[in-house]
Write an enzyme that holds these catalytic residues in place. Structure first.
Site, short mmCIF file in Angstrom:
data_model
loop_
_atom_site.label_atom_id
_atom_site.label_comp_id
_atom_site.label_asym_id
_atom_site.label_seq_id
_atom_site.Cartn_x
_atom_site.Cartn_y
_atom_site.Cartn_z
N LYS A 103 -5.39 -3.07 8.14
CA LYS A 103 -6.16 -3.99 7.27
C LYS A 103 -6.16 -5.44 7.76
O LYS A 103 -7.08 -6.19 7.47
CB LYS A 103 -5.63 -3.93 5.84
CG LYS A 103 -5.94 -2.61 5.17
CD LYS A 103 -5.46 -2.56 3.74
CE LYS A 103 -5.80 -1.18 3.17
NZ LYS A 103 -5.48 -1.03 1.78
N ASP A 132 -9.62 -4.13 -2.51
CA ASP A 132 -8.28 -3.85 -3.07
C ASP A 132 -7.90 -4.88 -4.13
O ASP A 132 -7.32 -4.53 -5.16
CB ASP A 132 -7.21 -3.91 -1.96
CG ASP A 132 -7.14 -2.64 -1.13
OD1 ASP A 132 -7.64 -1.59 -1.58
OD2 ASP A 132 -6.56 -2.71 -0.02
P1 NAP Z 1 0.48 -2.23 5.89
O1 NAP Z 1 -0.57 -3.27 6.09
O2 NAP Z 1 0.97 -1.45 7.04
O3 NAP Z 1 1.72 -2.97 5.18
C1 NAP Z 1 2.82 -2.27 4.69
C2 NAP Z 1 3.96 -3.26 4.50
O4 NAP Z 1 5.04 -2.54 3.95
C3 NAP Z 1 4.43 -3.86 5.80
O5 NAP Z 1 3.84 -5.10 6.02
C4 NAP Z 1 5.94 -3.93 5.65
O6 NAP Z 1 6.34 -5.24 5.20
C5 NAP Z 1 6.26 -2.92 4.58
N1 NAP Z 1 6.84 -1.72 5.17
C6 NAP Z 1 6.30 -0.90 6.10
N2 NAP Z 1 7.16 0.09 6.42
C7 NAP Z 1 8.26 -0.12 5.66
C8 NAP Z 1 9.51 0.55 5.54
N3 NAP Z 1 9.78 1.65 6.26
N4 NAP Z 1 10.40 0.05 4.66
C9 NAP Z 1 10.14 -1.05 3.92
N5 NAP Z 1 8.97 -1.73 4.01
C10 NAP Z 1 8.05 -1.27 4.86
O7 NAP Z 1 0.00 -1.17 4.79
P2 NAP Z 1 -0.98 -1.43 3.56
O8 NAP Z 1 -2.36 -1.15 3.96
O9 NAP Z 1 -0.64 -2.76 2.97
O10 NAP Z 1 -0.56 -0.26 2.55
C11 NAP Z 1 0.71 -0.25 1.92
C12 NAP Z 1 0.76 0.90 0.91
O11 NAP Z 1 -0.13 0.64 -0.19
C13 NAP Z 1 0.34 2.25 1.47
O12 NAP Z 1 1.15 3.24 0.89
C14 NAP Z 1 -1.08 2.42 0.99
O13 NAP Z 1 -1.49 3.76 0.88
C15 NAP Z 1 -0.98 1.76 -0.38
N6 NAP Z 1 -2.29 1.26 -0.86
C16 NAP Z 1 -2.84 1.87 -1.96
C17 NAP Z 1 -4.05 1.42 -2.44
C18 NAP Z 1 -4.66 2.04 -3.65
O14 NAP Z 1 -5.86 1.88 -3.86
N7 NAP Z 1 -3.89 2.73 -4.46
C19 NAP Z 1 -4.72 0.36 -1.80
C20 NAP Z 1 -4.12 -0.23 -0.71
C21 NAP Z 1 -2.90 0.25 -0.23
P3 NAP Z 1 7.61 -5.97 5.90
O15 NAP Z 1 7.52 -5.67 7.36
O16 NAP Z 1 7.42 -7.41 5.59
O17 NAP Z 1 8.84 -5.39 5.27
#
Ligand code: NAP
Length: 237
Positions: A60, A96
């Protein structure tokens, strides 16, 4: 036939295609496209004749410099989850943030603990600012994080009435993981609401721990549906 889809690294958890297909859009299809990297994104758009697509973890933020334009909200958030394609021109949007805002029931919380600093967390933070809810990001690497204000997991203190999980931890297939162990934190942390953006599984381990403490929980399904509807509108469906 118009072609839409979702790009991300791993998409086994995604309900986006099913959601699209239940709408009965005429002459429109939606596919899941797992990509190891964003190299070749434009060739994919051209070769597959893609009319629009959603973007998920972990692309994203990374996708921004690859686009021709980004709307004001997505630019302020610094993350794009919806791209429209018009005559080969790619424009980034963020659905989002309004989706989270619309589904954040009872947004009268004073202070939110926002787990993660990625694309979804930034969209949630934008919505919380609009709602006047104070928040702090929680990162595994607070010193390196560009999202502000930010603390580390070992710095969590008791004043938070809502915890929002915007990390992928606990998501299918890794369903026995949790970003914070609520059971062991209860002596100093007892939120009124845990909102987990994950929707697969429908009840995450974090949500189960919260329920055991009598805390209300919400998963990400409503937000998923709302962000999808807003994307379809952007694509003119
Ligand atoms: P992303 O851009 O990859 O960001 C995820 C963040 O989570 C990272 O920046 C990291 O922050 C943290 N993270 C990643 N792996 C981790 C781990 N093993 N332990 C702890 N923290 C971790 O992903 P995203 O697109 O933001 O999505 C995040 C989640 O939200 C996903 O599960 C996605 O499916 C969900 N989501 C759902 C919706 C919906 O409509 N329901 C919409 C958007 C996203 P740090 O490195 O700073 O710790």
């Amino acid at each position: 036939m118009k072609k839409y889809g979702l790009i991300g690294r791993k998409l086994g958890h995604s309900l986006s295609q099913e959601l699209f297909e239940t709408q009965g859009f005429k002459d429109a299809s939606y596919g899941l496209y797992e990509m190891e990297s964003l190299d070749g994104l434009r060739q994919w758009v051209e070769q597959e004749h893609i009319n629009g697509f959603n973007v998920t973890i972990p692309y994203k933020q990374e996708i921004l410099p690859l686009l021709d334009a980004v709307d004001d909200m997505a630019a302020e958030i610094g993350a794009v989850n919806c791209v429209s394609v018009e005559e080969g021109r790619l424009t980034g949007h963020n659905t989002d943030a309004p989706a989270f805002k619309a589904t954040f029931v009872e947004p009268f919380h004073e202070k939110a603990l926002l787990l993660g600093t990625g694309g979804a967390a930034r969209a949630v933070a934008y919505a919380l600012r609009q709602l006047g809810v104070d928040y702090v990001f929680v990162s595994r690497h607070p010193k390196r994080a560009t999202a502000k204000p930010v603390i580390g997991y070992d710095e969590i203190t008791p004043q938070y009435s809502v915890i929002i999980n915007a990390t992928p931890v606990g998501m299918y297939p890794d369903i026995e993981s949790t970003p914070i162990n609520l059971s062991s934190l209860t002596s100093h942390l007892s939120p009124c609401l845990v909102y987990d953006l994950i929707y697969n599984p429908s009840t995450t381990l974090l949500m189960r721990q919260a329920e055991a403490l009598g805390t209300r929980v919400k998963n990400g399904l409503d937000m998923l549906c709302r962000q999808a509807e807003l994307s379809w509108r952007i694509w003119g469906l």
